[in-house]
Design a protein around this motif. Structure first.
Motif, PDB file in Angstrom:
ATOM      1  N   GLY A   1     -25.893  29.110 -23.735  1.00  0.00           N
ATOM      2  CA  GLY A   1     -26.236  28.376 -24.967  1.00  0.00           C
ATOM      3  C   GLY A   1     -27.083  29.150 -25.956  1.00  0.00           C
ATOM      4  N   LEU A   2     -28.165  29.786 -25.482  1.00  0.00           N
ATOM      5  CA  LEU A   2     -29.078  30.480 -26.401  1.00  0.00           C
ATOM      6  C   LEU A   2     -28.380  31.627 -27.107  1.00  0.00           C
ATOM      7  N   SER A   3     -27.599  32.370 -26.342  1.00  0.00           N
ATOM      8  CA  SER A   3     -26.892  33.504 -26.913  1.00  0.00           C
ATOM      9  C   SER A   3     -25.856  33.034 -27.939  1.00  0.00           C
ATOM     10  N   THR A   4     -25.196  31.908 -27.641  1.00  0.00           N
ATOM     11  CA  THR A   4     -24.200  31.374 -28.563  1.00  0.00           C
ATOM     12  C   THR A   4     -24.837  30.993 -29.894  1.00  0.00           C
ATOM     13  N   ILE A   5     -25.996  30.330 -29.826  1.00  0.00           N
ATOM     14  CA  ILE A   5     -26.664  29.920 -31.059  1.00  0.00           C
ATOM     15  C   ILE A   5     -27.141  31.138 -31.843  1.00  0.00           C
ATOM     16  N   SER A   6     -27.721  32.127 -31.137  1.00  0.00           N
ATOM     17  CA  SER A   6     -28.314  33.269 -31.826  1.00  0.00           C
ATOM     18  C   SER A   6     -27.277  34.254 -32.342  1.00  0.00           C
ATOM     19  N   PHE A   7     -26.236  34.504 -31.551  1.00  0.00           N
ATOM     20  CA  PHE A   7     -25.314  35.590 -31.894  1.00  0.00           C
ATOM     21  C   PHE A   7     -23.847  35.156 -32.020  1.00  0.00           C
ATOM     22  N   GLY A   8     -23.544  33.911 -31.722  1.00  0.00           N
ATOM     23  CA  GLY A   8     -22.152  33.479 -31.816  1.00  0.00           C
ATOM     24  C   GLY A   8     -21.399  33.719 -30.518  1.00  0.00           C
ATOM     25  N   PRO A   9     -20.193  33.168 -30.424  1.00  0.00           N
ATOM     26  CA  PRO A   9     -19.458  33.205 -29.150  1.00  0.00           C
ATOM     27  C   PRO A   9     -18.937  34.587 -28.759  1.00  0.00           C
ATOM     28  N   TRP A  10     -18.640  35.449 -29.715  1.00  0.00           N
ATOM     29  CA  TRP A  10     -17.951  36.705 -29.340  1.00  0.00           C
ATOM     30  C   TRP A  10     -18.910  37.666 -28.669  1.00  0.00           C
ATOM     31  N   ILE A  11     -20.137  37.772 -29.200  1.00  0.00           N
ATOM     32  CA  ILE A  11     -21.128  38.631 -28.549  1.00  0.00           C
ATOM     33  C   ILE A  11     -21.486  38.047 -27.180  1.00  0.00           C
ATOM     34  N   THR A  12     -21.562  36.713 -27.107  1.00  0.00           N
ATOM     35  CA  THR A  12     -21.829  36.056 -25.826  1.00  0.00           C
ATOM     36  C   THR A  12     -20.752  36.434 -24.802  1.00  0.00           C
ATOM     37  N   ALA A  13     -19.517  36.520 -25.260  1.00  0.00           N
ATOM     38  CA  ALA A  13     -18.418  36.877 -24.355  1.00  0.00           C
ATOM     39  C   ALA A  13     -18.648  38.259 -23.762  1.00  0.00           C
ATOM     40  N   VAL A  14     -19.190  39.192 -24.554  1.00  0.00           N
ATOM     41  CA  VAL A  14     -19.441  40.546 -24.055  1.00  0.00           C
ATOM     42  C   VAL A  14     -20.503  40.517 -22.954  1.00  0.00           C
ATOM     43  N   VAL A  15     -21.600  39.759 -23.195  1.00  0.00           N
ATOM     44  CA  VAL A  15     -22.653  39.669 -22.174  1.00  0.00           C
ATOM     45  C   VAL A  15     -22.095  39.037 -20.896  1.00  0.00           C
ATOM     46  N   CYS A  16     -21.317  37.973 -21.060  1.00  0.00           N
ATOM     47  CA  CYS A  16     -20.719  37.315 -19.890  1.00  0.00           C
ATOM     48  C   CYS A  16     -19.808  38.267 -19.141  1.00  0.00           C
ATOM     49  N   ALA A  17     -19.061  39.085 -19.878  1.00  0.00           N
ATOM     50  CA  ALA A  17     -18.148  40.022 -19.220  1.00  0.00           C
ATOM     51  C   ALA A  17     -18.931  40.982 -18.333  1.00  0.00           C
ATOM     52  N   ILE A  18     -20.115  41.417 -18.813  1.00  0.00           N
ATOM     53  CA  ILE A  18     -20.946  42.326 -18.013  1.00  0.00           C
ATOM     54  C   ILE A  18     -21.395  41.636 -16.723  1.00  0.00           C
ATOM     55  N   VAL A  19     -21.903  40.384 -16.857  1.00  0.00           N
ATOM     56  CA  VAL A  19     -22.361  39.640 -15.687  1.00  0.00           C
ATOM     57  C   VAL A  19     -21.210  39.421 -14.706  1.00  0.00           C
ATOM     58  N   LEU A  20     -20.070  39.005 -15.235  1.00  0.00           N
ATOM     59  CA  LEU A  20     -18.929  38.695 -14.368  1.00  0.00           C
ATOM     60  C   LEU A  20     -18.382  39.951 -13.696  1.00  0.00           C
ATOM     61  N   LEU A  21     -18.464  41.087 -14.398  1.00  0.00           N
ATOM     62  CA  LEU A  21     -18.021  42.345 -13.798  1.00  0.00           C
ATOM     63  C   LEU A  21     -18.933  42.699 -12.624  1.00  0.00           C
ATOM     64  N   PHE A  22     -20.246  42.550 -12.832  1.00  0.00           N
ATOM     65  CA  PHE A  22     -21.218  42.781 -11.756  1.00  0.00           C
ATOM     66  C   PHE A  22     -20.881  41.915 -10.556  1.00  0.00           C
ATOM     67  N   GLN A  23     -20.610  40.629 -10.824  1.00  0.00           N
ATOM     68  CA  GLN A  23     -20.341  39.711  -9.715  1.00  0.00           C
ATOM     69  C   GLN A  23     -19.026  40.021  -9.024  1.00  0.00           C
ATOM     70  N   SER A  24     -18.017  40.497  -9.770  1.00  0.00           N
ATOM     71  CA  SER A  24     -16.752  40.787  -9.077  1.00  0.00           C
ATOM     72  C   SER A  24     -16.837  42.083  -8.304  1.00  0.00           C
ATOM     73  N   LEU A  25     -17.630  43.056  -8.791  1.00  0.00           N
ATOM     74  CA  LEU A  25     -17.691  44.341  -8.093  1.00  0.00           C
ATOM     75  C   LEU A  25     -18.575  44.267  -6.855  1.00  0.00           C
ATOM     76  N   PHE A  26     -19.711  43.548  -6.956  1.00  0.00           N
ATOM     77  CA  PHE A  26     -20.693  43.630  -5.870  1.00  0.00           C
ATOM     78  C   PHE A  26     -20.829  42.356  -5.045  1.00  0.00           C
ATOM     79  N   LEU A  27     -20.386  41.229  -5.554  1.00  0.00           N
ATOM     80  CA  LEU A  27     -20.661  39.975  -4.861  1.00  0.00           C
ATOM     81  C   LEU A  27     -19.411  39.252  -4.375  1.00  0.00           C
ATOM     82  N   ALA A  28     -18.233  39.824  -4.677  1.00  0.00           N
ATOM     83  CA  ALA A  28     -16.972  39.171  -4.324  1.00  0.00           C
ATOM     84  C   ALA A  28     -16.906  37.757  -4.888  1.00  0.00           C
TER      85      ALA A  28
END
Lengths: 230, 103
Positions: free
Chosen positions: A74-101
């Motif tokens: 939510g905070l990122s969406t309000i401050s920077f909009g959905p597209w930048i938020t998508a980039v941050v989420c992609a980083i988190v989700l990549l971390f979770q798929s590589l290291f946490l299954a």
């Protein structure tokens, strides 16, 4: 909201990747522009992104007897909009798929679409709708955060229902079944997340109102009013 | 600027209510395992498609944490990264704000 690796047919993996990639590219482009334009934007990105990191790592118990995690977008969406938020989420989700299954590389596209794109887009819609009205800033933050969280899980349910329609009742009945697992569990989590992030937004407003004004997040008058209000 | 703690109070109440709800469910609901909803979802996929759960193989080979301990270690690492970012920036802003008022 993670779809597990191997649980989505490759055709659907491809579809969601094709939707996710242009959004990510737009996000990276916007991110460069914002960071080059205003050096003070980087700390704000750190805070809003940090909450995505923390909240998406917390698997909380819910009333349905299963656990799920908030998204924190939510905070990122309000401050920077959905597209930048998508980039941050992609980083988190990549971390979770590589290291946490949690999730995986083939379903990463689908998971980015639900957590990073549709959820934030819904939140952003609410924000744009309420931004220039007299609705209190904190109520706006609460609604954006809670709904971005909820719609992430609604999207996951839809993604799974599309890939696995039920034999009787097809897409709709399968969608209802998945909603029963993902969305119902999420309701209390989304409410708590909304209130907590509204509180965090208050601290950002108190310490650093100028960056929010410069990025045009809310109007100067509205920010001043919110600062004196609470 | 007047300080009021309405939001802090609300957040506190929400968190306490959340914990109470959890204690109530875990005490009264039989068969509540508090498994991840991701896994519950995967179970439903197996049910809907008629393919046994074991037959779902990763499309792209994937490293899995060898045990729950290692998994929770990596989750804690993820939360720590977020915590460092947030704490660092709020400290930085706080310092900036103080210097501004001192000038």
């Amino acid at each position: 909201m993670h779809i597990m690796e191997g649980f989505l047919p490759w055709q659907w993996c491809l579809v969601w990747w094709i939707i996710a990639l242009p959004c990510l590219m737009l996000g990276i482009y916007q991110l460069k522009k914002v960071l080059n334009g205003d050096r003070e934007a980087l700390p704000l990105l750190g805070v809003t992104g940090g909450f995505i990191f923390i909240l998406s790592s917390l698997k909380l118990p819910s009333v349905t007897g299963s656990c799920s995690h908030p998204t924190g977008t939510g905070l990122s969406t309000i401050s920077f909009g959905p597209w930048i938020t998508a980039v941050v989420c992609a980083i988190v989700l990549l971390f979770q798929s590589l290291f946490l299954a949690h999730g995986g590389l083939s379903v990463l596209g689908a998971n980015i679409v639900s957590m990073g794109i549709v959820g934030p887009l819904v939140g952003y819609g609410i924000y744009r709708l309420l931004r220039d009205t007299s609705v209190n800033i904190y109520i706006t933050v609460f609604l954006v955060t809670a709904l971005a969280d909820m719609f992430t899980y609604v999207t996951t349910s839809l993604e799974l229902a599309l890939a696995y329609p039920a034999e009787t009742g097809g897409l709709v009945s399968s969608f209802i079944l998945f909603m029963g697992i993902f969305a119902v569990t999420q309701v209390p989590l989304a409410i708590v997340e909304g209130i907590v992030l509204a509180l965090v937004f208050k601290y950002i407003l108190t310490l650093k109102p100028d960056i929010l004004i410069r990025l045009g997040v809310f109007s100067k008058e509205k920010i001043e009013a919110a600062r004196s209000e609470i | 600027m007047t300080y009021k703690y309405t939001l802090e109070l609300l957040a506190g109440i929400a968190i306490i209510a959340f914990c109470a709800l959890f204690l109530y469910t875990s005490a009264t609901m039989s068969g509540a395992e508090f498994a991840g909803s991701d896994n519950v979802g995967s179970g439903l996929i197996a049910e809907l498609s008629g393919i046994p759960l074991e037959n779902f193989q990763p499309l792209i080979p994937q490293w899995e944490p060898p045990s729950g301990e290692i998994e929770s270690c990596l989750f804690a690492l993820q939360a720590a990264i977020g915590g460092i970012l947030i704490g660092g920036v709020f400290g930085f802003w706080f310092g900036q704000a103080r210097r501004k008022t001192a000038e």
